[in-house]
Motif scaffolding. Structure first.
Motif, PDB file in Angstrom:
ATOM      1  N   ILE A  23      -1.326 -41.136 -21.851  1.00 15.72           N
ATOM      2  CA  ILE A  23      -1.734 -40.269 -22.951  1.00 15.72           C
ATOM      3  C   ILE A  23      -0.996 -40.618 -24.239  1.00 15.72           C
ATOM      4  O   ILE A  23      -0.734 -39.771 -25.079  1.00 15.72           O
ATOM      5  CB  ILE A  23      -1.536 -38.786 -22.567  1.00 15.72           C
ATOM      6  CG1 ILE A  23      -0.114 -38.510 -22.146  1.00 15.72           C
ATOM      7  CG2 ILE A  23      -2.491 -38.405 -21.451  1.00 15.72           C
ATOM      8  CD1 ILE A  23       0.171 -37.057 -21.831  1.00 15.72           C
ATOM      9  N   ASN A  62      -0.355 -37.524 -26.828  1.00 18.47           N
ATOM     10  CA  ASN A  62      -0.793 -36.213 -26.328  1.00 18.47           C
ATOM     11  C   ASN A  62      -2.031 -35.641 -27.011  1.00 18.47           C
ATOM     12  O   ASN A  62      -2.467 -34.553 -26.648  1.00 18.47           O
ATOM     13  CB  ASN A  62       0.333 -35.166 -26.406  1.00 18.47           C
ATOM     14  CG  ASN A  62       1.536 -35.539 -25.593  1.00 18.47           C
ATOM     15  OD1 ASN A  62       1.451 -36.255 -24.610  1.00 18.47           O
ATOM     16  ND2 ASN A  62       2.694 -35.046 -26.003  1.00 18.47           N
ATOM     17  N   ARG A  92      -8.593 -32.854 -27.240  1.00 21.35           N
ATOM     18  CA  ARG A  92      -7.682 -32.478 -26.162  1.00 21.35           C
ATOM     19  C   ARG A  92      -6.250 -32.561 -26.643  1.00 21.35           C
ATOM     20  O   ARG A  92      -5.874 -33.469 -27.370  1.00 21.35           O
ATOM     21  CB  ARG A  92      -7.820 -33.431 -24.979  1.00 21.35           C
ATOM     22  CG  ARG A  92      -8.848 -33.035 -23.986  1.00 21.35           C
ATOM     23  CD  ARG A  92      -8.678 -33.810 -22.714  1.00 21.35           C
ATOM     24  NE  ARG A  92      -9.714 -33.451 -21.779  1.00 21.35           N
ATOM     25  CZ  ARG A  92      -9.783 -33.896 -20.547  1.00 21.35           C
ATOM     26  NH1 ARG A  92      -8.863 -34.727 -20.101  1.00 21.35           N
ATOM     27  NH2 ARG A  92     -10.759 -33.515 -19.748  1.00 21.35           N
ATOM     28  N   TYR A  94      -2.506 -32.500 -24.711  1.00 20.55           N
ATOM     29  CA  TYR A  94      -1.752 -32.503 -23.461  1.00 20.55           C
ATOM     30  C   TYR A  94      -0.374 -31.899 -23.718  1.00 20.55           C
ATOM     31  O   TYR A  94       0.333 -32.301 -24.631  1.00 20.55           O
ATOM     32  CB  TYR A  94      -1.600 -33.931 -22.921  1.00 20.55           C
ATOM     33  CG  TYR A  94      -2.886 -34.491 -22.374  1.00 20.55           C
ATOM     34  CD1 TYR A  94      -3.144 -34.478 -21.014  1.00 20.55           C
ATOM     35  CD2 TYR A  94      -3.849 -35.012 -23.225  1.00 20.55           C
ATOM     36  CE1 TYR A  94      -4.323 -34.980 -20.511  1.00 20.55           C
ATOM     37  CE2 TYR A  94      -5.041 -35.519 -22.723  1.00 20.55           C
ATOM     38  CZ  TYR A  94      -5.267 -35.497 -21.372  1.00 20.55           C
ATOM     39  OH  TYR A  94      -6.449 -35.989 -20.867  1.00 20.55           O
ATOM     40  N   ARG A 110      -0.438 -33.557 -15.865  1.00 21.13           N
ATOM     41  CA  ARG A 110      -0.209 -32.873 -17.131  1.00 21.13           C
ATOM     42  C   ARG A 110      -1.231 -31.767 -17.329  1.00 21.13           C
ATOM     43  O   ARG A 110      -2.410 -31.926 -17.031  1.00 21.13           O
ATOM     44  CB  ARG A 110      -0.368 -33.837 -18.301  1.00 21.13           C
ATOM     45  CG  ARG A 110       0.793 -34.730 -18.594  1.00 21.13           C
ATOM     46  CD  ARG A 110       1.983 -33.910 -19.131  1.00 21.13           C
ATOM     47  NE  ARG A 110       3.048 -34.748 -19.578  1.00 21.13           N
ATOM     48  CZ  ARG A 110       3.129 -35.266 -20.788  1.00 21.13           C
ATOM     49  NH1 ARG A 110       2.199 -35.044 -21.670  1.00 21.13           N
ATOM     50  NH2 ARG A 110       4.148 -36.013 -21.107  1.00 21.13           N
ATOM     51  N   PHE A 112      -3.472 -29.565 -19.954  1.00 20.63           N
ATOM     52  CA  PHE A 112      -4.071 -29.847 -21.258  1.00 20.63           C
ATOM     53  C   PHE A 112      -4.972 -28.696 -21.674  1.00 20.63           C
ATOM     54  O   PHE A 112      -5.363 -27.859 -20.858  1.00 20.63           O
ATOM     55  CB  PHE A 112      -4.860 -31.167 -21.242  1.00 20.63           C
ATOM     56  CG  PHE A 112      -6.053 -31.184 -20.324  1.00 20.63           C
ATOM     57  CD1 PHE A 112      -7.295 -30.728 -20.749  1.00 20.63           C
ATOM     58  CD2 PHE A 112      -5.938 -31.669 -19.031  1.00 20.63           C
ATOM     59  CE1 PHE A 112      -8.391 -30.744 -19.896  1.00 20.63           C
ATOM     60  CE2 PHE A 112      -7.032 -31.699 -18.175  1.00 20.63           C
ATOM     61  CZ  PHE A 112      -8.256 -31.236 -18.611  1.00 20.63           C
TER      62      PHE A 112
END
Length: 196
Positions: A23, A62, A92, A94, A110, A112
């Motif tokens: 990510i 992220n 998105r 995360y 993770r 999200f």
């Protein structure tokens, strides 16, 4: 014996860091969710099926932005058939371990949050209600990395359409399970060149 121990430590370190490597800025995410499938076996039993292919690019660590398509249909023998469609942009975020008091359940995954906005609607055959217009949704999910590049995901999402038709506003809660493939840009370019 020292070589085996050292190899195990390196392997464990690599596995525990996989949730961060996928990510990062510059990576791609491609995959989809199987939102639901139901095929009735009894007399008069119906069917329900929906898929959500999606793809996104990590603009920074992220954070990914991209697009989605949502197609689904349901019905039963001698009854109306409902067709649902949505297409648009998604984002998105995360959550990092420990951020906002949220800890990850497993070292390989993770949490999200996903949100989307686009156009879409639903229509029901045989003179049924329809709705077309703005599609939006949001909800939390969890991605468990079963390999360094593949995540198994669960996503709970509020999904709504607001607009025109017999029914101005429709909404529902969905639960999706699916896979995402996470690729660095260099791997994505190589795959695209091999496909030519």
């Amino acid at each position: 014996m020292k070589k085996i121990f050292f190899g195990a430590v390196v392997l464990a370190a690599g596995l525990f860091s996989t949730a961060n490597a996928q990510i990062q800025e510059g990576n791609w995410m491609v995959g989809g969710n199987l939102v639901g499938a139901d095929f009735g076996l009894n007399k008069g039993g119906g069917y329900n099926f929906a898929i959500q292919p999606k793809g996104a690019y990590f603009i920074k660590d992220n954070v990914a932005v991209g697009g989605y398509v949502d197609l689904g249909f349901s019905g039963a023998k001698d009854a109306a058939t409902t067709f649902k469609y949505n297409v648009g942009a998604l984002g998105r975020y995360y959550v990092s371990p420990g951020e906002a008091g949220v800890d990850n359940l497993l070292n390989h995954g993770r949490w999200f949050f996903e949100g989307n906005v686009g156009v879409g609607g639903s229509s029901i055959s045989k003179g049924g209600a329809s709705s077309n217009g703005l599609n939006f949704g949001f909800g939390p999910g969890y991605s468990y990395f079963i390999t360094p590049n593949i995540g198994l995901e669960g996503l709970v999402k509020y999904d709504a359409n607001a607009g025109f038709g017999n029914v101005g506003y429709t909404h529902r809660i969905t639960f999706g399970v699916g896979f995402q493939i996470y690729l660095p840009t260099s791997q994505a370019k190589r795959i695209a060149n091999e496909a030519k």
